[in-house]
Design a protein around this motif. Sequence first.
Motif, short mmCIF file in Angstrom:
data_model
loop_
_atom_site.label_atom_id
_atom_site.label_comp_id
_atom_site.label_asym_id
_atom_site.label_seq_id
_atom_site.Cartn_x
_atom_site.Cartn_y
_atom_site.Cartn_z
N ARG A 282 0.99 -1.13 0.10
CA ARG A 282 0.03 0.09 0.00
C ARG A 282 0.98 1.35 -0.07
N LYS A 283 1.73 1.36 -0.86
CA LYS A 283 2.89 2.33 -0.95
C LYS A 283 3.13 2.64 -2.14
N LYS A 284 3.48 3.80 -2.47
CA LYS A 284 3.89 4.10 -3.77
C LYS A 284 5.31 3.47 -4.00
N ILE A 285 5.46 3.11 -5.34
CA ILE A 285 6.66 2.49 -5.64
C ILE A 285 7.96 3.49 -5.32
N PHE A 286 9.27 2.98 -4.66
CA PHE A 286 10.21 3.83 -4.60
C PHE A 286 11.02 3.75 -5.69
N GLY A 287 11.32 5.03 -6.29
CA GLY A 287 12.34 4.79 -7.53
C GLY A 287 11.91 4.40 -8.78
N TYR A 288 10.63 5.18 -9.18
CA TYR A 288 9.83 4.53 -10.37
C TYR A 288 10.97 4.50 -11.57
N ASN A 289 11.49 5.71 -11.93
CA ASN A 289 12.45 5.74 -12.89
C ASN A 289 13.39 4.92 -12.91
N ALA A 290 14.02 4.75 -11.62
CA ALA A 290 15.33 3.85 -11.66
C ALA A 290 15.00 2.41 -11.97
N ILE A 291 13.84 2.01 -11.58
CA ILE A 291 13.51 0.44 -11.97
C ILE A 291 13.06 0.47 -13.40
N ALA A 292 12.64 1.46 -14.02
CA ALA A 292 12.11 1.53 -15.45
C ALA A 292 13.50 1.47 -16.27
N PHE A 293 14.36 2.46 -15.98
CA PHE A 293 15.55 2.45 -16.81
C PHE A 293 16.47 1.52 -16.46
N SER A 294 16.47 0.72 -15.35
CA SER A 294 17.34 -0.42 -15.11
C SER A 294 16.92 -1.65 -15.97
N ILE B 282 20.07 -1.99 -8.24
CA ILE B 282 19.36 -0.80 -8.07
C ILE B 282 17.91 -1.28 -7.99
N LYS B 283 17.47 -2.22 -8.85
CA LYS B 283 16.06 -2.74 -8.51
C LYS B 283 15.78 -3.41 -7.28
N THR B 284 16.63 -4.33 -6.91
CA THR B 284 16.67 -5.04 -5.45
C THR B 284 16.28 -3.65 -4.31
N PHE B 285 17.29 -2.76 -4.32
CA PHE B 285 17.24 -1.73 -3.27
C PHE B 285 15.87 -0.96 -3.36
N ASN B 286 15.35 -0.60 -4.86
CA ASN B 286 14.09 0.19 -4.86
C ASN B 286 13.05 -0.66 -4.03
N TRP B 287 13.01 -2.21 -4.25
CA TRP B 287 11.78 -2.75 -4.00
C TRP B 287 12.04 -2.79 -2.56
N LEU B 288 13.02 -3.21 -1.82
CA LEU B 288 13.32 -3.04 -0.40
C LEU B 288 12.70 -1.61 0.34
N ALA B 289 13.10 -0.72 -0.44
CA ALA B 289 12.85 0.61 -0.04
C ALA B 289 11.35 0.82 0.04
N THR B 290 10.70 0.43 -1.19
CA THR B 290 9.34 0.17 -1.25
C THR B 290 8.51 -0.33 -0.13
N LEU B 291 9.28 -1.50 0.40
CA LEU B 291 8.50 -2.02 1.63
C LEU B 291 8.68 -1.49 2.87
N TYR B 292 9.77 -0.45 3.03
CA TYR B 292 9.95 0.12 4.34
C TYR B 292 8.82 1.04 4.56
N LYS B 293 8.27 1.03 5.74
CA LYS B 293 7.03 1.61 6.39
C LYS B 293 5.77 1.42 5.47
N TYR C 83 1.08 3.96 -9.12
CA TYR C 83 1.22 3.62 -7.83
C TYR C 83 0.82 4.83 -6.88
N ASP C 84 -0.02 5.71 -7.19
CA ASP C 84 -0.12 6.68 -6.31
C ASP C 84 -0.93 6.37 -5.13
N TYR C 85 -0.50 5.52 -4.40
CA TYR C 85 -1.07 5.29 -3.11
C TYR C 85 -1.39 6.29 -1.94
#
Lengths: 534, 215, 129
Positions: free
Chosen positions: A272-284, A326-337, A524-526
């Motif tokens: 239930r949270k906006k994805i962290f680093g959309y552009n980074a995931i897309a470009f990666s 980059i992807k893995t860290f962004n997913w982890l950051a998405t989980l955070y809080k 992902y505008d939660y």
Amino acid sequence: MNAALEQSYLKNPKGLTSWLFTRDHKRIGLMYLYAIMFFFFLGGVFALLIRLELLSPGKTIMSADQYNQAFTLHGAIMIFLFIIPAIPAALGNFILPLLIGARDVAFPKLNLASFYIYVAGALFAIYSIITGAVDTGWTFYTPYSTESTTSVISMTFAVFILGFSSIFTGLNFIVTIHKLRAPGLTWFKQPLFVWGLYATAIIQVLATPVLSITLVLLILERVFGIGIFDPAMGGDPVLYQHFFWFYSHPAVYIMILPGMGIISETITVFSRKKIFGYNAIAFSSLAIAFVSFLVWGHHMFTSGQSEIAAMIFSFLTFLVGIPSGIKTFNWLATLYKGQISFEAPMIYTLSFLFLFTIGGLTGIFLGALALNVHLHDTYFVVAHFHYVMMGGTVMAFLAGLHYWWPKIFGRLYNETAAKIGAILVFVGFNMTFFSQFILGSQGMPRRYYNYLDQFQPLHAFSSFGSFVLGIGFFVMLVYLVHSLFKGKTPGYNPWGGLTLEWTVPSPPPPHNFDKIPEITHGPYDYDKILVKRN
Amino acid sequence: MANTPSHPFYLQHHFSDAQQQKDSAKFGMWIFLLTEILLFGGLFCAYAVFRAWNHEMFYNAHLALDRVLGTINTFILITSSLTMALAIRGLQVNKARQAALYLGATLVFAAIFLVIKYFEYEHKIHLGQLPGKYYTYTGVAGTNPHIFFSIYFVMTGLHGLHIVGGMIVIAMMLVNTLRGKYSNEYYTPVELIGLYWHLVDLIWIYLFPFLYLIG
Amino acid sequence: MSEQHKEHILPIKAYLGVAGALFILTMVTVAVSYINLGGWNAVVAVSIASFKVSLVALFFMHLKYDNKINLFIFLIGISFVTLFIIFTMFDTLRRADIYEIKAKPIKEKAHIYERAPDDSTQQSDAAQH
């Protein structure tokens, strides 16, 4: 019977021919799904046979030749008939037009053709299995593949045909994503699964033709002895490996990139949270697609390729770690809080994160030139690519399958059974393959029918793990089939997702959208929109 | 669906207008051509690798190819590309009969190309300049000359198959054009096969010097 | 994209001009092939061929006037083929640069070593079985 089901693509129009000649991407996706699940089952049976044989040293249930055929068929079926089409052709076909607000893919007839080409390839593969199977390994390395007395030609021809199916899917997706996005859906408002499929499609159209020509040359080598790959005639078997891996290394990313796309979807919905680093995931995703073409030589460190090439390829291989990290860290950051909820798709998603990290990091070990020489062709490699392929792609596929199941069939599966299945799969998978890392580092070579007595405990442990894995999949089969008949009907949006597929009924009507939607918010505008589960 | 200007017969339901459909079709065709480039790219790679290894042999072996016939075939293929381009132009200016004439000419040139290719092949088969293990010719000095002929036959053979495939589709387009199916409103299929035909020409433009001129 | 509803129609003269240029270039490249320039023969042949290919792509295939993404795809194709050839040649041209590789059979009696180079695979297989 509920109204949504009656008005859905599943029932309109009715009749067998309306399915066989359908141009509806949803029906084609569904036919693909049934086909790949069948081959997943077949490949799984071969896997269990392999593990059963390796339960004890020496002959257990099959002869050495039969073992060679079993692992070849396991590899060839799982790679060419299951994992490459699994996410793009089955789930992607179904979901992609819904995600971008289109009524269909750009070329519906080509899409259907791609399915029948897949079927033709599959029939050739089955024909090859019946007429003596193949014992070359799924890589068909020369010179053995030109000498083996098994049905190499029909199997390579099957793979050649399957390549076209893959190319047509990729071509269709690229054009669809470029030309058929709904108004307002800019490149950077696309769901990340679309980016994943886009990067995948690029690799499919760029790499697969090289595989086609490689297999043509291999067939010609066998039939006419043209001598390009045959060392006895002045040819070069290492050149075959270059040709093969120019396709097959990028093909690894054909398998993993769409999986990463699914993970980007599920991880935000269930946090239930906006994805962290959309552009980074897309470009990666695009970066992985590009780098995948520069690293194929790391499969050939011990093949006799030049030391300079080996060094260049080893160095470039490390680059893959950057976008993957980059992807893995962004997913982890998405989980955070986030407000994480542990439904079955999320359990698979978290399994993916855990297993893919292990698979990816051991890939870095193997990319290191000096270490690779020792680990090459050991169980360490087997464990590594199963952690990426199965721990990565299959887990993501299962996450996607469970996530979109209510949308595809208009039925909810039993959540408790799904959780039990997911946990069994996770535990069984780790039992099976983590033990293989240890076996490999102790020097157990891959593709061997026999082994030293000292490896017995770990091999037996691995085999028991594979049985747990098998039970996990059996549980899954039971509750999924059960859901088709007795499952509760979901509303439009059982998980509370923000992407477009959740704005249409489950299952969707034949033309997806009554009116092409206008997109005003990000996928992902939660943080801005409160979505209710329904 | 009514055949009205806003919704013509060729427009499929999932496209919003004809321009979007046409752009998509061309874009898709270009991606298909990309796969063709990569397909032949593999063969060019094999050519480059073996030429670099056996430069002497490649030089000697290429002298066995008929440079004059190769040049004539190059002219013929370029002319067929020209007629193909003019056929599409004919449809753009809405002269379907003219377009049909040019499509027919393209077919004729393609057929002449194949006939010349046939005589070249026949001559080589006669001399035993055959690929791989069937190679019996003794007139080329250097190591493994059969590999040159393997590459020659695979490259020109695959190219020839593309010509045959293209001819079949062009013949279908010719029939459709004569039936009045295409006009300046809608001629996308002809345009797509045109692109394909030019690509086949492009590949020959590289094949010709590599095989016939420098070896 | 949707603004350019009308196609760019080239005059017939332009097509004939391009074809004429292609004919002349073909004659030039054939003529040069009869002169021995050593390594430069290949360079000249590839350059002329590439120039001809650009003419066909830009005018016959309309890439000059078309949506630029199609040109981009074409260039991607060429560059990936180039990449494939160059990276493969990092290997094939550089073998034994650092370590001397002595070719020796792993298994002396393996039947592939018994075969004469011009002998066919089929025959030796048949002899074995």
